[in-house]
Design a protein around this motif. Structure first.
Motif, PDB file in Angstrom:
ATOM      1  N   ARG A 166       0.776  -1.311  -0.014  1.00  0.00           N
ATOM      2  CA  ARG A 166      -0.032   0.039  -0.069  1.00  0.00           C
ATOM      3  C   ARG A 166       0.766   1.121  -0.018  1.00  0.00           C
ATOM      4  N   ARG A 186       3.213   1.810  -3.086  1.00  0.00           N
ATOM      5  CA  ARG A 186       2.386   2.259  -4.264  1.00  0.00           C
ATOM      6  C   ARG A 186       1.967   3.605  -4.371  1.00  0.00           C
ATOM      7  N   LEU A 187       1.846   4.093  -3.254  1.00  0.00           N
ATOM      8  CA  LEU A 187       1.788   5.727  -3.111  1.00  0.00           C
ATOM      9  C   LEU A 187       3.210   6.518  -3.522  1.00  0.00           C
ATOM     10  N   SER A 208      -3.038  12.164   0.033  1.00  0.00           N
ATOM     11  CA  SER A 208      -3.481  10.679   0.285  1.00  0.00           C
ATOM     12  C   SER A 208      -3.702  10.398   1.624  1.00  0.00           C
ATOM     13  N   ASP A 263      -6.709   8.860   3.766  1.00  0.00           N
ATOM     14  CA  ASP A 263      -7.522   7.855   2.966  1.00  0.00           C
ATOM     15  C   ASP A 263      -6.718   6.603   2.784  1.00  0.00           C
ATOM     16  N   GLN A 264      -5.361   6.598   1.931  1.00  0.00           N
ATOM     17  CA  GLN A 264      -4.539   5.447   1.612  1.00  0.00           C
ATOM     18  C   GLN A 264      -3.368   5.262   2.721  1.00  0.00           C
TER      19      GLN A 264
END
Ligand code: HEM
Length: 415
Positions: free
Chosen positions: A106, A109-110, A229, A232-233
């Motif tokens: 996760r 990926r950001l 982000s 949220d992520q």
């Protein structure tokens, strides 16, 4: 007991145990951390390979300098960077490098989009300008230290720019970042630990100022995008460790890639000349240095289950030390592995940036920075030679010169 006394005792005991295993039982991993390993770790890696593909180590569990085994472990999802907390890198929270999936996937990926070769394509011109700005004040005749003059300030300028750290904060960043980066070799003394704790506190303070600033004034930078982000992520608590990692991973490694590349070339005047004659060969020089004298010499993993590796039973949670730089000199993977060769083709992929899910996120950035630095250096200082001392870093996880005195002799310029 007073924590500083406890720490002092642990440091002394730790050193004595390493010295015992190094000098008395001749354990290769322990010897790597002594003067012998700083001087020439490659002879020790060769010895490890001679003993077997996977060799027991009294201090860590297992060790390997086999390219096949290192690559297999790095790509095997049964191995963790933090199996049951068994691994303690002792350097604070390091975000991605200490996370397994799914958190690792996760967060990676950001951050990943900022580091693709495509995203970086536009940075080349800016990097060239930074390098030129650093080379301008260096003497055309006479000596200078390549590390403090070029190799060290370049990655700092590049990463603070990419993160969006305002110029006003970047000097403090560099100072505290360098102190924390020095922890990769393990704390050297109680005073060092005290400095580390203070630098960590200060760096977090400067970072929170940067976050505040970018919350008010978002820009086209990585911190602004990560802040978007948040919630949220990305958990708010994950943001600072991620930025710290990007900062430190970028500082302490690229400086040594530049230093090791220039050193390797200057020690082989014909290869230096080849790059002077055609500066586009700089990229090949950087790549060969990543194989031949990798800035990150080792890493480790631990299996989450009991398993068999290279015919050896490896119990769950035991630490497997992977000598990446040793694997890069494995004759089973690279023909004539000890030769530094700009024209090398074929052979396996080197592990200078590791492999598998933790493969270096900043690899395209590091390659570009080092290539631009070497290209400009050969153009501006074609007659460069070593003219003074070479002082190596004291740690052995990261390898490279701390000071590398070079210059263009006046006589050579006049000729
Ligand atoms: C010469 C320069 C560099 C070298 C030799 C290098 C080497 C490495 C290696 C060996 C690893 C993996 C360690 C492991 O498997 O345990 C790694 C991971 C990483 N590197 Fe680099 N690195 C360099 C530059 C950079 C730069 C410039 C950045 C970013 C600004 C960066 C960011 C990272 C990050 C974020 C990770 C963790 C990736 C993950 O866990 O998914 N590195 N690097």
């Amino acid at each position: 007991m007073n924590p500083v006394v406890t720490l002092a005792r642990e440091l002394v005991v730790g050193r004595s145990v390493t010295a015992w295993h190094g000098y008395v039982s001749r354990d290769p991993f322990a010897r790597l951390q002594l003067a012998e390993g700083r001087r020439d770790p490659y002879a020790i890696y060769t010895e490890v390979r001679r003993r077997g593909e996977l060799v027991p180590s009294p201090r860590t569990g297992f060790q390997t300098a086999s390219h096949r085994v290192c690559r297999e472990v790095l790509r095997d999802r049964r191995f963790s960077v933090n199996a049951d907390g068994a691994i303690n890198r002792g350097d604070g929270q390091m975000s991605l490098l200490e996370l397994d999936p799914p958190d690792h996937t996760r967060i990676r990926r950001l951050a990943a989009p900022a580091f693709t070769p495509r995203a970086l394509a536009g940075s080349r011109a800016r990097m060239e300008a930074v390098v030129d700005g650093l080379l301008d004040p260096l003497p055309r005749e006479g000596s200078f230290d390549l590390v403090s003059g070029l190799a060290s300030p370049l990655p700092i300028a590049v990463i603070t720019d990419l993160l969006g750290v305002p110029a006003a904060n970047s000097e403090a960043f560099a100072r505290y970042g360098a102190t924390i980066g020095s922890a990769l070799a393990g704390p050297q003394s109680v005073a060092h630990v005290v400095r580390l704790i203070e630098a960590d506190r200060q760096l977090r303070r400067v970072l929170s100022e940067v976050f505040e600033h970018r919350r008010r004034e978002p820009g086209d930078d990585l911190v602004s995008r990560l802040l978007a982000s948040e919630g949220d992520q990305l958990e708010p608590a994950e943001l600072a460790p991620l930025c710290m990692l990007l900062l430190l991973a970028g500082f302490e490694t690229t400086v040594n890639l530049i230093g090791n590349t220039v050193l390797a070339l200057l020690e082989r005047p014909d290869q230096w000349q080849a790059v002077v004659a055609d500066p586009s060969v700089a990229a090949a020089a950087v790549e060969e240095t990543l194989r031949w004298d990798a800035p990150v010499q080792r890493t480790f993993r631990a299996p989450t289950v009991d398993l068999e590796l290279a015919g050896v039973e490896v119990p769950r949670g035991s630490m497997v030390m992977l000598f990446l730089a040793g694997a890069n000199r494995d004759p089973a993977a690279f023909p004539d592995p000890d030769r530094f060769d700009l024209t090398r083709t074929g052979g396996a992929e080197h592990l200078g940036f590791s492999a598998g899910i933790h493969y270096c996120l900043g690899a395209p950035l590091a390659r570009l920075e080092a290539t631009v630095a070497v290209e400009r250096l050969v153009q501006r200082f074609p007659l460069l030679q070593r003219t003074g001392r070479l002082r190596r870093r004291s740690g052995t996880v990261i390898r490279g010169p701390q000071e590398l005195v070079v210059g263009q002799p006046i006589r050579a310029l006049a000729a």
